[in-house]
Design a protein around this motif. Sequence first.
Motif, short mmCIF file in Angstrom:
data_model
loop_
_atom_site.label_atom_id
_atom_site.label_comp_id
_atom_site.label_asym_id
_atom_site.label_seq_id
_atom_site.Cartn_x
_atom_site.Cartn_y
_atom_site.Cartn_z
N GLY A 229 5.58 14.79 66.01
CA GLY A 229 5.09 13.65 66.78
C GLY A 229 3.91 12.93 66.18
N MET A 230 3.83 12.87 64.86
CA MET A 230 2.65 12.29 64.22
C MET A 230 2.51 10.80 64.49
N THR A 232 4.70 9.42 67.35
CA THR A 232 5.01 9.38 68.78
C THR A 232 3.82 9.81 69.63
N LEU A 233 3.05 10.80 69.19
CA LEU A 233 1.90 11.28 69.94
C LEU A 233 0.58 10.67 69.46
N GLN A 234 0.66 9.63 68.66
CA GLN A 234 -0.54 8.87 68.26
C GLN A 234 -0.15 7.39 68.35
N SER A 235 -0.07 6.78 67.20
CA SER A 235 0.45 5.43 66.99
C SER A 235 0.47 5.25 65.49
N VAL A 236 1.13 4.23 65.01
CA VAL A 236 1.13 3.99 63.57
C VAL A 236 -0.29 3.75 63.08
N ASP A 237 -1.08 2.97 63.82
CA ASP A 237 -2.44 2.66 63.37
C ASP A 237 -3.32 3.90 63.34
N ILE A 238 -3.23 4.74 64.36
CA ILE A 238 -4.05 5.97 64.36
C ILE A 238 -3.57 6.91 63.28
N MET A 239 -2.26 7.01 63.07
CA MET A 239 -1.74 7.83 61.97
C MET A 239 -2.31 7.37 60.63
N LYS A 240 -2.37 6.06 60.40
CA LYS A 240 -2.93 5.53 59.15
C LYS A 240 -4.40 5.88 59.02
N GLU A 241 -5.11 5.87 60.13
CA GLU A 241 -6.55 6.14 60.09
C GLU A 241 -6.87 7.61 59.92
N PHE A 242 -6.16 8.48 60.65
CA PHE A 242 -6.55 9.88 60.72
C PHE A 242 -5.69 10.82 59.87
N SER A 243 -4.40 10.52 59.71
CA SER A 243 -3.49 11.46 59.06
C SER A 243 -3.15 11.08 57.63
N LEU A 263 7.30 17.03 54.54
CA LEU A 263 6.67 16.65 55.80
C LEU A 263 7.69 16.60 56.92
N HIS A 264 7.34 17.17 58.08
CA HIS A 264 8.14 17.08 59.30
C HIS A 264 7.40 16.22 60.30
N CYS A 265 8.07 15.19 60.82
CA CYS A 265 7.49 14.35 61.87
C CYS A 265 8.62 13.96 62.82
N CYS A 266 8.87 14.78 63.84
CA CYS A 266 9.92 14.44 64.79
C CYS A 266 9.47 13.27 65.66
N GLY A 267 10.45 12.63 66.28
CA GLY A 267 10.15 11.42 67.02
C GLY A 267 10.18 10.21 66.10
N LYS A 268 9.37 9.19 66.41
CA LYS A 268 9.32 8.00 65.57
C LYS A 268 8.82 8.37 64.17
N MET A 293 14.95 8.81 70.71
CA MET A 293 13.77 9.63 70.43
C MET A 293 13.13 9.25 69.10
N GLY A 294 13.98 8.96 68.11
CA GLY A 294 13.49 8.53 66.81
C GLY A 294 13.77 7.06 66.58
N ASP A 295 13.59 6.64 65.33
CA ASP A 295 13.82 5.23 64.99
C ASP A 295 14.37 5.08 63.58
N CYS A 296 15.13 6.09 63.12
CA CYS A 296 15.59 6.10 61.74
C CYS A 296 17.09 5.87 61.64
N ASN A 297 17.47 5.11 60.62
CA ASN A 297 18.86 4.92 60.24
C ASN A 297 19.03 5.55 58.87
N LEU A 298 19.81 6.62 58.79
CA LEU A 298 19.88 7.41 57.57
C LEU A 298 20.36 6.59 56.39
N ARG A 299 21.39 5.79 56.56
CA ARG A 299 21.92 5.00 55.45
C ARG A 299 20.88 4.01 54.94
N GLU A 300 20.22 3.33 55.86
CA GLU A 300 19.20 2.34 55.45
C GLU A 300 18.04 3.00 54.73
#
Length: 376
Positions: A229-230, A232-243, A263-268, A293-300
């Motif tokens: 949930g890196m 999903t349980l934060q946000s893209v902006d917070i992930m960029k800042e903290f992780s 790296l494992h990041c379930c969810g978005k 739950m996620g937002d990934c397209n494997l082929r893309e």
Amino acid sequence: MTGRERMLTAMAGGTPDRVPASPDTNWMIPARLVGGKFWNVYCHGNPPIWKAYNDCVRHFGIDGFSHHGVYRLPPHPDVEYKNEIIVQNEDRLVTRTTMRCPAGELTEETTFLHDEPPTTTKKYITDFQAQHECLQYFMGGDMSGVSFDQYNKARQDMGDSGVVGLCMHLPTLLTFWRQPTEGAFYDYYDHHGLLADFIAFHTDQLVRIAQAIIDSNLKPDFVFFPNSGMITLQSVDIMKEFSLPALKKLTAMFKKAGILTSLHCCGKERALVELAANETDLDCIDPLEIPPMGDCNLREIKQKFGRRLALKGNLHTTEVMLRMTSDGVEEAARQALDDAMEGGGFILATGDQCGRDTPEANIFRLVEVCEKYGRY
């Protein structure tokens, strides 16, 4: 190829003899196979979860990808821990851990149901502003005392059946430590400076641990960042800042040392895939969950980032693995192979953890699909 050789080749972006079959069965299914109360595995280590998972790998003939390689730091010299069982009956077991340090006392409670994985039901941090000085004491003591004994046991027992990751948790909002969970978001805005200082301390500690791993000549199969949930349980902006800053530093260090990272990041996860491909030295990423739950397209993702990152995913754990017949699993697995196996660097897996009641026939069929249709 052995399972270990197959996994290492695919994780490095190469082309093994066939696509590895590695559904995520790290937690619930091993305890089910052991039998009895699940807390015998999770709490009492009888057998330890790393051993139960390795046996699960051999039971199904999958290519192992263990989350159970850990390092141990000695406790801070000014810290005292007390562990106790406070409830035990036929249905549940509850443990309490109390940590006492010069900055105060923190308490955590974990509930183990008889047929479920453990859940933290009381978290350490209830008032971040008042308790934040305690956090650095969790980071351990003298780095020279770091132990890799459990990793070595898991790695030796796994043998040629698969790979074992040495786990390092990247800094994030304190959602896994904060009671209530949503308090972590208030802390970000109300006490940003204090939180940012701890994240910087945590990042520096991880860099020191990474250097200790490299200097030890342990040479783990790979270093694993199990950050559920890196986004999903934060946000893209917070992930960029903290992780992301820690991910950049650590992957650069391990790449220079010749150690694979995953790296494992379930969810978005779609935004993180792009950042990892373009701004870090990460080698492999999972589980690439599909919507909602996620937002990934494997082929893309394979088309855009498959030359830069090895991909591990992404069969749906409930709609496919739990609820479908084995014929349905075969159809979904073959679609995933069509989407991502070309050119290597792909591991057929699940979009997160397989549930406890996943039919064994479905896991066996996934392996059969890789044997029959996943050969290069």
